[in-house]
Design a protein around this motif. Structure first.
Motif, mmCIF file in Angstrom:
data_model
loop_
_atom_site.group_PDB
_atom_site.id
_atom_site.type_symbol
_atom_site.label_atom_id
_atom_site.label_comp_id
_atom_site.label_asym_id
_atom_site.label_seq_id
_atom_site.Cartn_x
_atom_site.Cartn_y
_atom_site.Cartn_z
ATOM 1 N N SER A 29 0.835 -1.201 0.000
ATOM 2 C CA SER A 29 0.000 0.000 0.000
ATOM 3 C C SER A 29 0.874 1.257 0.000
ATOM 4 N N GLY A 30 1.917 1.244 0.828
ATOM 5 C CA GLY A 30 2.811 2.389 0.844
ATOM 6 C C GLY A 30 3.483 2.619 -0.491
ATOM 7 N N GLN A 31 3.899 1.528 -1.128
ATOM 8 C CA GLN A 31 4.541 1.646 -2.430
ATOM 9 C C GLN A 31 3.578 2.107 -3.511
ATOM 10 N N LEU A 32 2.336 1.640 -3.445
ATOM 11 C CA LEU A 32 1.346 2.079 -4.430
ATOM 12 C C LEU A 32 1.167 3.590 -4.372
ATOM 13 N N VAL A 33 0.989 4.115 -3.170
ATOM 14 C CA VAL A 33 0.822 5.563 -3.010
ATOM 15 C C VAL A 33 2.068 6.306 -3.477
ATOM 16 N N VAL A 36 2.530 6.156 -7.423
ATOM 17 C CA VAL A 36 1.614 7.069 -8.112
ATOM 18 C C VAL A 36 2.107 8.499 -7.956
ATOM 19 N N GLY A 37 2.556 8.842 -6.743
ATOM 20 C CA GLY A 37 3.107 10.176 -6.525
ATOM 21 C C GLY A 37 4.329 10.441 -7.380
ATOM 22 N N TRP A 160 3.646 -0.700 -12.508
ATOM 23 C CA TRP A 160 3.223 -0.375 -13.869
ATOM 24 C C TRP A 160 1.890 0.357 -13.883
ATOM 25 N N GLY A 161 0.996 0.003 -12.948
ATOM 26 C CA GLY A 161 -0.284 0.702 -12.878
ATOM 27 C C GLY A 161 -0.112 2.174 -12.537
ATOM 28 N N SER A 162 0.908 2.497 -11.748
ATOM 29 C CA SER A 162 1.148 3.900 -11.402
ATOM 30 C C SER A 162 1.462 4.733 -12.634
ATOM 31 N N LEU A 163 2.041 4.105 -13.657
ATOM 32 C CA LEU A 163 2.354 4.834 -14.883
ATOM 33 C C LEU A 163 1.100 5.172 -15.680
ATOM 34 N N LEU A 164 0.008 4.463 -15.391
ATOM 35 C CA LEU A 164 -1.270 4.787 -16.020
ATOM 36 C C LEU A 164 -2.011 5.867 -15.245
ATOM 37 N N VAL A 165 -1.916 5.813 -13.908
ATOM 38 C CA VAL A 165 -2.695 6.706 -13.056
ATOM 39 C C VAL A 165 -1.963 8.021 -12.785
ATOM 40 N N GLY A 166 -0.672 7.940 -12.458
ATOM 41 C CA GLY A 166 0.076 9.109 -12.031
ATOM 42 C C GLY A 166 0.061 10.279 -13.004
ATOM 43 N N PRO A 167 0.345 10.067 -14.300
ATOM 44 C CA PRO A 167 0.319 11.196 -15.238
ATOM 45 C C PRO A 167 -1.041 11.884 -15.326
ATOM 46 N N SER A 168 -2.121 11.103 -15.215
ATOM 47 C CA SER A 168 -3.455 11.714 -15.244
ATOM 48 C C SER A 168 -3.699 12.571 -14.011
ATOM 49 N N VAL A 169 -3.252 12.074 -12.852
ATOM 50 C CA VAL A 169 -3.350 12.866 -11.625
ATOM 51 C C VAL A 169 -2.572 14.173 -11.777
ATOM 52 N N PHE A 190 5.535 10.214 0.120
ATOM 53 C CA PHE A 190 6.684 9.643 0.834
ATOM 54 C C PHE A 190 6.391 9.528 2.329
ATOM 55 N N LEU A 191 5.651 10.486 2.864
ATOM 56 C CA LEU A 191 5.275 10.428 4.277
ATOM 57 C C LEU A 191 4.357 9.241 4.538
ATOM 58 N N VAL A 192 3.406 9.010 3.636
ATOM 59 C CA VAL A 192 2.515 7.852 3.765
ATOM 60 C C VAL A 192 3.315 6.558 3.708
ATOM 61 N N SER A 193 4.237 6.464 2.753
ATOM 62 C CA SER A 193 5.063 5.266 2.610
ATOM 63 C C SER A 193 5.871 5.013 3.874
ATOM 64 N N ALA A 194 6.504 6.064 4.408
ATOM 65 C CA ALA A 194 7.313 5.903 5.612
ATOM 66 C C ALA A 194 6.464 5.474 6.797
#
Length: 411
Positions: A29-33, A36-37, A160-169, A190-194
């Motif tokens: 979960s931390g890595q997903l956030v 995407v960031g 790989w999913g972050s490459l689909l979502v992140g640019p749109s965000v 990064f704060l969420v991940s930590a």
């Protein structure tokens, strides 16, 4: 008797097995956030650099960031085999939080300059180099050994999913607010991940003896040099990324405009289709989870990927190129998941982070050379010819290794 019951709902969907582990769910979960960031950050940084300093300057930013990563990644591997990997990752997350947060603050104040972008992007790269080896080493400590393939598949979906979502965000926030908002969102990721990392409880492992950083790096090099499937693959990918990936980075926009006679939307769609393919390939690996002849399987996949690149850039039809982008994305997703699983299952835990760092360093070390070389020869032939030539040479190199007896012995 409770553990089998808890895992029963996941039994038929093998790709989800790693989610049975609380610690892996937190890590993932931390890595997903964070991913995407990062994808949003890179998109916003590219456009902000373009508007501030011109179209050619973003390449300088990327080179500085990648060289910074290469500067620290071997040190990061040695440190992550000596000290707790979770602590290394949290430290890196907090350091990158400071770098990106500073960038957001400077931009919001109206005092952003190209020099400040270079400095802070370089600091980001230094932090990345300390993070990736520790991350590669921590995954086997938060899941059961049998669930490592599932874990790598799910990590691939996040990556790989972050490459689909992140640019749109990034595009939405950039237009609706300011680029500083996008940078601040990445800093928050990064704060969420930590925070989620701090909640994990990885399994303890026997750390390597403290011999000094250079000696520990040397021990990792000696180990890799004694295992053919490791050193050959890492060295080969250094060449392949230089010949095959770098030309795509530089010349694909020109190919879309000149060969397919289309614009930026068509270029973006090819990137999105590639991302879709990588998610499909990663999920396919997670469900199939091959256990035998994985060395041969991975090299066959990379041959298909290289041939798909050549076919894509030479295709007379854009629709066919789109289909080939999905195919090569599936090859990348499947092939990377196979490779990462082999590392985690076959490399001793006390050396794993160093081997991961050597993988990064060896595979990407020649990328700056490839980018510069491609820029130098871009006017000598068509983009399709240059990209296809590199891809076909790469396919031949992969096929050559397929003839080696030691590859067939790698399970």
């Amino acid at each position: 008797m409770e553990a089998p019951a808890a895992s029963e709902p996941l039994g038929r969907v093998r790709v989800l097995h790693a989610f049975a582990s609380r610690d892996f769910r937190l890590l993932w979960s931390g890595q997903l956030v964070s991913l995407v960031g990062d994808a949003a950050f890179l998109t916003a940084l590219g456009w902000r650099t373009f508007t501030l300093a011109g179209s050619t300057r973003f390449g300088i930013v990327l080179v500085c960031q990648s060289l910074a990563l290469l500067t620290t990644v071997l040190i990061g591997g040695a440190l992550a085999d000596r000290y707790p990997r979770r602590a290394m990752m949290i430290t890196s997350d907090l350091a990158r939080l400071c770098a990106v947060g500073t960038l957001a603050g400077i931009d919001a104040s109206g005092h952003l300059s190209f020099t400040s972008i270079i400095v802070l992007a370089t600091l980001m790269g230094l932090g990345d180099g300390l993070f990736f080896p520790a991350f590669g080493g921590i995954v086997p400590t938060v899941v059961e050994p049998a669930h490592i393939p599932s874990a790598n598949s799910l990590i691939g979906v996040a990556r790989w999913g972050s490459l689909l979502v992140g640019p749109s965000v990034a595009a939405f926030l950039y237009d609706a607010t300011t680029p500083a908002t996008v940078f601040a969102v990445d800093a928050g990721s990064f704060l969420v991940s930590a925070g989620l990392l701090a909640m994990t409880r990885p399994r303890a492992i026997d750390m390597s003896a403290r011999e000094g950083t250079l000696r520990e790096i040397g021990a990792g090099v000696r180990y890799v040099a004694g295992v053919p499937w490791l050193w050959v693959t890492i060295a080969l990918f250094g060449v392949v990324l230089m010949l095959q990936f770098a030309p795509q980075q530089v010349l694909l926009p020109k190919l879309v405009a000149g060969h397919f006679h289309r614009g930026v939307a068509a270029y973006g769609l090819l990137t999105s289709l590639l991302g879709l393919g990588t998610v499909i390939g990663t999920l396919l690996f997670g469900q199939l989870q091959p256990q035998r002849r994985r060395g041969v399987i991975s090299y066959v996949v990379w041959v298909v990927n290289s041939l798909s690149i050549a076919a894509l850039v030479l295709s007379p039809w854009y629709a066919l190129a789109g289909g080939l982008a999905v195919l090569r994305g599936a090859c990348i997703g499947f092939g990377v998941a196979v490779w990462e699983t082999m590392l985690m299952e076959l490399v001793p835990e006390r050396l794993l982070s160093r081997v991961v760092s050597l993988d990064y360093f060896g595979s990407f070390g020649l990328m700056p050379v490839g980018l510069a070389f491609t820029a130098g020869i871009a006017g000598l032939a068509s983009p399709g010819t240059i990209i296809a030539t590199g891809a076909l040479v790469s396919a031949s190199l992969f096929a050559l290794v397929l003839t080696r007896p030691w590859l067939r012995e790698v399970e």
